[in-house]
Design an enzyme around this catalytic site. Structure first.
Site, PDB file in Angstrom:
ATOM      1  N   TYR A 207      -7.522  -0.274  -5.155  1.00 23.90           N
ATOM      2  CA  TYR A 207      -6.274   0.090  -4.491  1.00 23.90           C
ATOM      3  C   TYR A 207      -6.577   1.210  -3.500  1.00 23.90           C
ATOM      4  O   TYR A 207      -7.182   2.212  -3.863  1.00 23.90           O
ATOM      5  CB  TYR A 207      -5.206   0.553  -5.485  1.00 23.90           C
ATOM      6  CG  TYR A 207      -3.955   1.020  -4.776  1.00 23.90           C
ATOM      7  CD1 TYR A 207      -3.063   0.093  -4.246  1.00 23.90           C
ATOM      8  CD2 TYR A 207      -3.703   2.376  -4.571  1.00 23.90           C
ATOM      9  CE1 TYR A 207      -1.942   0.509  -3.540  1.00 23.90           C
ATOM     10  CE2 TYR A 207      -2.583   2.800  -3.865  1.00 23.90           C
ATOM     11  CZ  TYR A 207      -1.711   1.856  -3.363  1.00 23.90           C
ATOM     12  OH  TYR A 207      -0.609   2.269  -2.657  1.00 23.90           O
TER      13      TYR A 207
ATOM     14  N   ASP B 202     -13.174   6.485  -1.803  1.00 25.48           N
ATOM     15  CA  ASP B 202     -11.756   6.845  -1.849  1.00 25.48           C
ATOM     16  C   ASP B 202     -11.528   7.616  -3.145  1.00 25.48           C
ATOM     17  O   ASP B 202     -11.431   7.036  -4.218  1.00 25.48           O
ATOM     18  CB  ASP B 202     -10.910   5.566  -1.785  1.00 25.48           C
ATOM     19  CG  ASP B 202      -9.415   5.852  -1.876  1.00 25.48           C
ATOM     20  OD1 ASP B 202      -9.045   6.985  -2.237  1.00 25.48           O
ATOM     21  OD2 ASP B 202      -8.626   4.926  -1.600  1.00 25.48           O
TER      22      ASP B 202
HETATM   23  C1  LIG Z   1      -2.501   6.616  -4.038  1.00 24.41           C
HETATM   24  C2  LIG Z   1      -3.763   6.152  -3.465  1.00 24.41           C
HETATM   25  C3  LIG Z   1      -3.881   5.883  -2.092  1.00 24.41           C
HETATM   26  C4  LIG Z   1      -2.712   6.015  -1.130  1.00 24.41           C
HETATM   27  O1  LIG Z   1      -2.250   7.313  -1.020  1.00 24.41           O
HETATM   28  P1  LIG Z   1      -0.749   7.582  -0.486  1.00 24.41           P
HETATM   29  O2  LIG Z   1      -0.656   9.070  -0.404  1.00 24.41           O
HETATM   30  O3  LIG Z   1       0.172   6.976  -1.497  1.00 24.41           O
HETATM   31  O4  LIG Z   1      -0.635   6.915   0.833  1.00 24.41           O
HETATM   32  C5  LIG Z   1      -5.106   5.463  -1.620  1.00 24.41           C
HETATM   33  N1  LIG Z   1      -6.154   5.304  -2.441  1.00 24.41           N
HETATM   34  C6  LIG Z   1      -6.088   5.574  -3.760  1.00 24.41           C
HETATM   35  C7  LIG Z   1      -7.309   5.418  -4.612  1.00 24.41           C
HETATM   36  C8  LIG Z   1      -4.879   5.979  -4.320  1.00 24.41           C
HETATM   37  O5  LIG Z   1      -4.807   6.211  -5.641  1.00 24.41           O
END
Ligand SMILES: *Cc1c(COP(=O)(O)O)cnc(C)c1O
Length: 427
Positions: free
Chosen positions: A151, A248
């Site tokens: 995600y 990420d």
């Molecule tokens: C929550 C999340 C996002 C997106 O972040 P937002 O601030 O909701 O746009 C991206 N990558 C990961 C791994 C996340 O947990």
């Protein structure tokens, strides 16, 4: 409109239903949300009573709510300025924050792009990687490779690397850029899976700008954990085949997994790293994309030697001040001991869930506890079961899970674990 602060709950909910769109919801909504009046420590004061927050407001409120140090940082900055544009101007909160992030993140990440949400930081990461190869005269390298079950956010590029099946973005297959997917990583190290990673990267290298993954813990894509050794495999394969590596760490950053950043479990430095969520301790929306000098210099040597990105609220001083304070609070304590304490509490407290019918797996890593069912969770029944235990949880798909604030005391950790078990049982 009459005085809103005194609005009765029924009226507030009626207006909410009529006008307000909630995350991943239809319009109008079908299930009434709880109304939160205020929050303090690990407790939300809601229309269903005081609830211990098992979600840290989606990974972000690591120090709990209404924290005196974070409040003071916000108040102090408010007295100077809430915001100024970042083009042509700079300020101490942003500079201090960038320095803190560089110092605490894996060795080699030296440049910081401040973005206004996690999804935007992923967009920026992708733009950096594509532009890097464009600048080097290799514009064909513009796809991304990732593993399934991930995600990365809800805007377009992040959606394209979210799990393509069963996830929230299935609807958009055919519209999104087509990325390269490999199987989701197994929990334990398997040489055959490592080979699959190597082969896929080698085979698609001519088209690949970057590999992007969530290191060690896949969050909203399925709450799966995997061996950190895969991160080293990715690093080596990316280096061997001229592909950039993006981590990420928006969910995993700031200690959640038992390392300040999950990359540390493998002693790997990515070329680009995204952070968000807990960055401001859950106070304000801010994220950041960090990169190495190689990436920055590559971009800056190109025909278009600038990164064409600049959100209106980039570097927001209020958010940056609170982020600095939050990092200060985190590093000013034995945060690892707290995360380990919660890990032990969740291991104990969630063990009984293994015996429940309908439970497929129970797993705990750092301050993250997951009960996976063998069926889609009944959200309403599961949420109500948790609320009866005095806990706020937000299950999804086949998952009842928790990532409590690091300040959650032992009794409240036990209470959260009881609520997860109850939700797993009733959901
Ligand atoms: C929550 C999340 C996002 C997106 O972040 P937002 O601030 O909701 O746009 C991206 N990558 C990961 C791994 C996340 O947990």
């Amino acid at each position: 409109m009459p005085d809103l602060p005194g609005l009765p709950v029924t009226e507030l909910l009626a207006l909410d239903r009529r006008h307000v769109w909630h995350p991943y919801g239809p319009m109008p909504g079908r299930v009434d949300p709880l109304v939160v009046e205020s929050a303090s420590g690990v407790r939300l004061r809601t229309s269903s009573g005081d609830l211990v927050d098992g979600m840290s407001s989606w990974w972000s409120a690591i120090h709990g709510y209404n924290h005196p140090v974070l409040n003071e940082a916000a108040r102090e900055q408010l007295g100077r300025m809430s915001h100024v544009m970042f083009g042509g101007l700079t300020h101490e909160p942003a500079v201090r924050l960038a320095k803190l992030l560089v110092d605490m993140s894996p060795e080699g990440l030296e440049h910081v792009f401040l973005a206004d949400s996690g999804s935007v930081s992923v967009e920026v990461a992708v733009k950096m990687c594509l532009q890097y190869w464009r600048s080097l005269g290799r514009p064909g390298k513009r796809r991304l490779l990732t593993w399934r079950g991930g995600y990365h956010g809800d805007t377009w590029q992040p959606m394209s690397v979210c799990d393509p099946e069963g996830g929230m973005h299935e609807l958009w297959s055919g519209v999104l850029p087509r990325q390269v997917f490999v199987d989701a990583p197994p929990a334990d190290y398997e040489e055959s899976y490592a080979d699959q990673l190597r082969t896929a990267i080698e085979r698609h290298a001519d088209q690949l700008a970057a590999v992007i993954v969530e290191p060690v813990v896949q969050g909203a894509g399925g709450m799966r954990f995997h061996s950190p050794a895969y991160l080293r495999v990715l690093r080596e394969a990316c280096d061997a085949h001229d592909v950039l590596l993006v981590f990420d760490e928006i969910a995993t950053g700031f200690g959640r997994t038992g390392a300040l950043f999950a990359a540390e479990h493998a002693a790997v430095t990515p070329d680009v790293m995204c952070v968000g969520k807990a960055l401001t301790g859950g106070y304000l929306t801010m994220a950041a994309t960090l990169c190495t000098p190689r990436v920055a210099e590559g971009i800056s040597r190109g025909e278009v030697p600038v990164l064409a990105h600049g959100p209106t609220f980039m570097g927001n001083p209020l958010a940056a001040s609170v982020a600095c304070a939050s990092i200060g609070v985190l590093l000013g304590q034995d945060w690892l001991a707290e995360v380990k304490r919660i890990e032990a509490g969740l291991r104990d407290g969630l063990a009984p869930a293994r015996e429940l019918p309908g439970v497929r797996d129970v797993r705990v890593l750092g301050a993250i506890g997951v009960v996976q069912l063998d069926h889609e969770v009944d959200m309403r029944a599961a949420t109500e079961a948790a609320v009866r235990e005095g806990v706020w949880l937000r299950p999804f798909r086949d998952l009842v899970y928790t990532m409590p604030p690091y300040v959650t005391g032992d009794e409240d950790v036990a209470r959260i674990a009881r609520a997860v078990c109850a939700a797993a049982k009733e959901g």
